[in-house]
Structure formats: structure tokens, C-alpha cells
Design a protein around this motif. Structure first.
Motif, PDB file in Angstrom:
ATOM      1  N   TYR A 109      -5.165 -14.507  -8.953  1.00  0.00           N
ATOM      2  CA  TYR A 109      -5.596 -13.704 -10.093  1.00  0.00           C
ATOM      3  C   TYR A 109      -7.050 -14.083 -10.332  1.00  0.00           C
ATOM      4  CZ  TYR A 109      -5.039 -11.117 -14.518  1.00  0.00           C
ATOM      5  OH  TYR A 109      -5.130 -10.203 -15.531  1.00  0.00           O
ATOM      6  N   ASP A 110      -7.950 -13.146 -10.069  1.00  0.00           N
ATOM      7  CA  ASP A 110      -9.386 -13.420 -10.136  1.00  0.00           C
ATOM      8  C   ASP A 110      -9.819 -13.734 -11.571  1.00  0.00           C
ATOM      9  OD1 ASP A 110     -11.886 -13.806  -9.077  1.00  0.00           O
ATOM     10  OD2 ASP A 110     -12.195 -11.727  -8.451  1.00  0.00           O
ATOM     11  N   TRP A 111     -11.096 -14.099 -11.743  1.00  0.00           N
ATOM     12  CA  TRP A 111     -11.615 -14.487 -13.044  1.00  0.00           C
ATOM     13  C   TRP A 111     -11.335 -13.396 -14.085  1.00  0.00           C
ATOM     14  CZ3 TRP A 111     -12.715 -19.311 -13.837  1.00  0.00           C
ATOM     15  CH2 TRP A 111     -13.167 -20.111 -12.769  1.00  0.00           C
ATOM     16  N   TYR A 141       3.293 -25.870  -2.237  1.00  0.00           N
ATOM     17  CA  TYR A 141       2.328 -24.816  -1.922  1.00  0.00           C
ATOM     18  C   TYR A 141       0.937 -25.432  -1.754  1.00  0.00           C
ATOM     19  CZ  TYR A 141       0.790 -25.124  -6.797  1.00  0.00           C
ATOM     20  OH  TYR A 141       0.307 -25.576  -7.993  1.00  0.00           O
ATOM     21  N   GLU A 142       0.031 -24.658  -1.169  1.00  0.00           N
ATOM     22  CA  GLU A 142      -1.367 -25.073  -1.039  1.00  0.00           C
ATOM     23  C   GLU A 142      -2.247 -24.000  -1.651  1.00  0.00           C
ATOM     24  OE1 GLU A 142      -2.197 -25.907   3.043  1.00  0.00           O
ATOM     25  OE2 GLU A 142      -0.961 -27.718   3.069  1.00  0.00           O
ATOM     26  N   GLY A 143      -3.427 -24.407  -2.139  1.00  0.00           N
ATOM     27  CA  GLY A 143      -4.284 -23.476  -2.860  1.00  0.00           C
ATOM     28  C   GLY A 143      -3.707 -23.236  -4.235  1.00  0.00           C
ATOM     29  N   GLY A 144      -3.993 -22.047  -4.807  1.00  0.00           N
ATOM     30  CA  GLY A 144      -3.392 -21.687  -6.083  1.00  0.00           C
ATOM     31  C   GLY A 144      -3.843 -22.514  -7.266  1.00  0.00           C
ATOM     32  N   ALA A 145      -5.060 -23.068  -7.211  1.00  0.00           N
ATOM     33  CA  ALA A 145      -5.529 -23.927  -8.299  1.00  0.00           C
ATOM     34  C   ALA A 145      -5.841 -23.118  -9.553  1.00  0.00           C
ATOM     35  CB  ALA A 145      -6.779 -24.687  -7.863  1.00  0.00           C
ATOM     36  N   PHE A 146      -5.512 -23.676 -10.704  1.00  0.00           N
ATOM     37  CA  PHE A 146      -5.933 -23.119 -11.984  1.00  0.00           C
ATOM     38  C   PHE A 146      -7.347 -23.598 -12.256  1.00  0.00           C
ATOM     39  CE2 PHE A 146      -6.447 -24.009 -16.584  1.00  0.00           C
ATOM     40  CZ  PHE A 146      -6.463 -22.704 -17.052  1.00  0.00           C
ATOM     41  N   GLU A 147      -8.263 -22.659 -12.502  1.00  0.00           N
ATOM     42  CA  GLU A 147      -9.658 -22.988 -12.785  1.00  0.00           C
ATOM     43  C   GLU A 147     -10.073 -22.284 -14.062  1.00  0.00           C
ATOM     44  OE1 GLU A 147     -11.685 -21.705  -9.264  1.00  0.00           O
ATOM     45  OE2 GLU A 147     -10.808 -23.275  -8.018  1.00  0.00           O
ATOM     46  N   ILE A 148     -10.966 -22.918 -14.822  1.00  0.00           N
ATOM     47  CA  ILE A 148     -11.353 -22.376 -16.130  1.00  0.00           C
ATOM     48  C   ILE A 148     -12.822 -22.681 -16.395  1.00  0.00           C
ATOM     49  CG2 ILE A 148     -10.556 -24.461 -17.332  1.00  0.00           C
ATOM     50  CD1 ILE A 148      -9.602 -22.582 -19.615  1.00  0.00           C
ATOM     51  N   LYS A 149     -13.476 -21.791 -17.159  1.00  0.00           N
ATOM     52  CA  LYS A 149     -14.887 -21.946 -17.490  1.00  0.00           C
ATOM     53  C   LYS A 149     -15.071 -22.094 -18.999  1.00  0.00           C
ATOM     54  CE  LYS A 149     -16.500 -18.899 -13.730  1.00  0.00           C
ATOM     55  NZ  LYS A 149     -17.229 -17.629 -13.445  1.00  0.00           N
ATOM     56  N   ALA A 154     -19.875 -22.453 -17.441  1.00  0.00           N
ATOM     57  CA  ALA A 154     -19.811 -23.681 -16.645  1.00  0.00           C
ATOM     58  C   ALA A 154     -18.362 -24.000 -16.293  1.00  0.00           C
ATOM     59  CB  ALA A 154     -20.421 -24.853 -17.416  1.00  0.00           C
ATOM     60  N   ALA A 155     -18.125 -24.421 -15.055  1.00  0.00           N
ATOM     61  CA  ALA A 155     -16.777 -24.795 -14.629  1.00  0.00           C
ATOM     62  C   ALA A 155     -16.330 -26.041 -15.378  1.00  0.00           C
ATOM     63  CB  ALA A 155     -16.761 -25.040 -13.128  1.00  0.00           C
ATOM     64  N   LEU A 156     -15.114 -26.022 -15.875  1.00  0.00           N
ATOM     65  CA  LEU A 156     -14.549 -27.169 -16.560  1.00  0.00           C
ATOM     66  C   LEU A 156     -13.707 -27.988 -15.591  1.00  0.00           C
ATOM     67  CD1 LEU A 156     -13.405 -25.468 -19.886  1.00  0.00           C
ATOM     68  CD2 LEU A 156     -15.475 -26.817 -19.486  1.00  0.00           C
ATOM     69  N   GLU A 176     -12.791 -17.626 -19.711  1.00  0.00           N
ATOM     70  CA  GLU A 176     -12.510 -17.092 -18.382  1.00  0.00           C
ATOM     71  C   GLU A 176     -11.749 -18.116 -17.549  1.00  0.00           C
ATOM     72  OE1 GLU A 176     -15.076 -13.993 -16.177  1.00  0.00           O
ATOM     73  OE2 GLU A 176     -16.440 -15.539 -16.899  1.00  0.00           O
ATOM     74  N   HIS A 177     -10.773 -17.642 -16.791  1.00  0.00           N
ATOM     75  CA  HIS A 177      -9.994 -18.530 -15.938  1.00  0.00           C
ATOM     76  C   HIS A 177      -9.448 -17.730 -14.776  1.00  0.00           C
ATOM     77  CE1 HIS A 177      -7.332 -16.700 -18.928  1.00  0.00           C
ATOM     78  NE2 HIS A 177      -6.326 -16.836 -18.064  1.00  0.00           N
ATOM     79  N   ARG A 178      -8.935 -18.436 -13.786  1.00  0.00           N
ATOM     80  CA  ARG A 178      -8.360 -17.749 -12.629  1.00  0.00           C
ATOM     81  C   ARG A 178      -7.331 -18.629 -11.946  1.00  0.00           C
ATOM     82  NH1 ARG A 178     -11.536 -17.758  -6.904  1.00  0.00           N
ATOM     83  NH2 ARG A 178     -11.904 -19.997  -6.710  1.00  0.00           N
ATOM     84  N   ILE A 179      -6.520 -17.998 -11.084  1.00  0.00           N
ATOM     85  CA  ILE A 179      -5.668 -18.706 -10.145  1.00  0.00           C
ATOM     86  C   ILE A 179      -6.227 -18.411  -8.764  1.00  0.00           C
ATOM     87  CG2 ILE A 179      -3.351 -18.981  -9.193  1.00  0.00           C
ATOM     88  CD1 ILE A 179      -3.626 -19.914 -12.091  1.00  0.00           C
ATOM     89  N   ALA A 180      -6.728 -19.446  -8.095  1.00  0.00           N
ATOM     90  CA  ALA A 180      -7.296 -19.279  -6.762  1.00  0.00           C
ATOM     91  C   ALA A 180      -6.200 -18.874  -5.774  1.00  0.00           C
ATOM     92  CB  ALA A 180      -7.962 -20.580  -6.316  1.00  0.00           C
ATOM     93  N   PRO A 181      -6.562 -18.242  -4.657  1.00  0.00           N
ATOM     94  CA  PRO A 181      -5.549 -17.778  -3.700  1.00  0.00           C
ATOM     95  C   PRO A 181      -4.643 -18.899  -3.196  1.00  0.00           C
ATOM     96  CG  PRO A 181      -7.663 -16.777  -3.214  1.00  0.00           C
ATOM     97  CD  PRO A 181      -7.923 -17.822  -4.271  1.00  0.00           C
TER      98      PRO A 181
END
Length: 200
Positions: A109-111, A141-149, A154-156, A176-181
Motif C-alpha cells: 500500500y503506497d504512501w 514473510y519478507e518485505g512488507g515493512a510499515f513506514e511512516i513520515k 521526514a522518515a520516522l 503519511e505511511h505505507r506498507i512496502a511490497p
């Protein structure tokens, strides 16, 4: 546990036991499942119904309104809000549906931001806090990291233990946040949104 990263989010690491995570997954996969959709990007398309856009969002979802699950998640949001955010949140959302999400290989799920609004009668309510529960073991699983700004873009830094199985994260819906592939395996999570009056 309060995050040390500029107080942008609140989390509990390894909070929900493994057997409860397994039970939630079983509940989620036994509900009707459909491909996740996203709103159109332009004003013209935003007025239309949700769109299937796998470049932005590729996952399957089901909706859970099982009382012990929704009530449990609402209690975490209440605690985080009382301790940190102090937002006006609509009371008694214990019975609101939460979203069970499955990301298979290449799922993502993109930003995006969650701060949409919805009409309840004549009152428009806004998403103010978002919650994510990590249900899958990171080894599955691999990948799929939760990322947030942050609000500045700025990346948190999300602590590793905040992403472990059974962890709960609460954050403002406007971040803003995303789930990486996901590159292999399957990732399951729960997502909830908690509404209130518009920010002033």
C-alpha cells in the motif's frame, strides 16, 4: 510503551499474545474477503466510488465487527489518546468495524494518509487516529515493512520491536505511511480508524 521518536506515535511491543493473533487471523480469513480499493487521486475521481488501483494498493481485506476484537482495539486507542494525543474522539466506537488485511507476495500500500471523513447522519466525522496491529510473525514473510513520515515528510524511525508480532501502533491519521511490497510469504494485520470532529 511511548515511542522515543519525537512523540509521533504510541505503541505497545509484543502486546497481543500469539494465540490471540492466531484467533484473529482465523476470524479474518473466515469473513468475506475482497480486493482492497483506493479513492481516486483527482477531485473529479474522488467523487466517484472507490477504485481498484493495484499500483497504489494491492491487498485483500475483510471487515470484522466481532465485539471482543473491536472493543480491545478501541481500548488501546483510548489509552494512547489519553496519554499522548489528547484529541476529541467520538465515544463508544467499540463496535465499529476494523479491517483485516492480507498482503500476499508483491502486496503493498503506497504512501497515503488515512484522514478521510464520513457522514454519520447530518454530522461529518473525520478520521483522527489510526491503529495497526501486526498479526504475522516476521519470520513468515519478507518485505512488507510499515513506514511512516512526520508532517515535514521526514522518515520516522519505527523501532524493530514495534513491528513484532502482536504489536499495536497508534498514530495521527494525517501522517503519511505505507506498507512496502511483500517479497515473499504472507503478512496479516488489523487496521482501525477512530473519528471525531474536524481539527480546528
Amino acid at each position: 510503551m511511548l515511542s522515543a521518536q519525537d512523540d509521533h506515535f504510541y505503541y505497545w511491543a509484543n502486546e497481543i499474545p500469539e494465540d490471540i493473533c492466531n484467533l484473529i487471523i482465523k476470524t479474518g480469513v473466515n469473513h468475506d474477503t475482497f480486493e482492497a480499493r483506493t479513492l481516486g487521486a483527482t477531485d473529479e475521481r474522488a467523487a466517484e466510488q472507490d477504485k481498484l488501483n493495484k499500483k497504489v494498493r494491492d491487498s485483500s481485506v475483510s471487515w470484522i465487527n466481532t465485539r471482543w476484537i473491536t472493543g480491545m482495539l478501541c481500548s488501546y486507542v483510548r489509552m494512547a489518546n489519553e496519554e499522548m494525543f489528547k484529541y476529541h474522539i467520538k465515544p463508544a466506537q467499540d463496535f465499529s468495524h476494523v479491517q483485516f488485511t492480507t498482503y500476499d507476495k508483491d502486496g503493498h500500500y503506497d504512501w497515503h494518509q488515512d484522514n478521510a471523513s464520513k457522514a454519520e447522519g447530518r454530522i461529518e466525522m473525520f478520521r483522527k487516529l489510526s491503529l495497526i496491529v501486526q498479526l504475522s510473525d516476521k519470520k513468515s514473510y519478507e518485505g512488507g515493512a510499515f513506514e511512516i513520515k512526520s508532517v515535514t515528510g521526514a522518515a520516522l524511525d519505527v523501532p524493530e520491536n514495534a513491528l513484532s508480532r502482536g504489536s499495536v501502533i497508534v498514530f495521527p491519521s494525517y501522517l503519511e505511511h505505507r506498507i512496502a511490497p511483500v517479497t515473499s510469504g504472507v503478512r496479516h494485520s488489523l487496521v482501525g480508524w477512530y473519528h471525531g470532529d474536524p481539527f480546528k
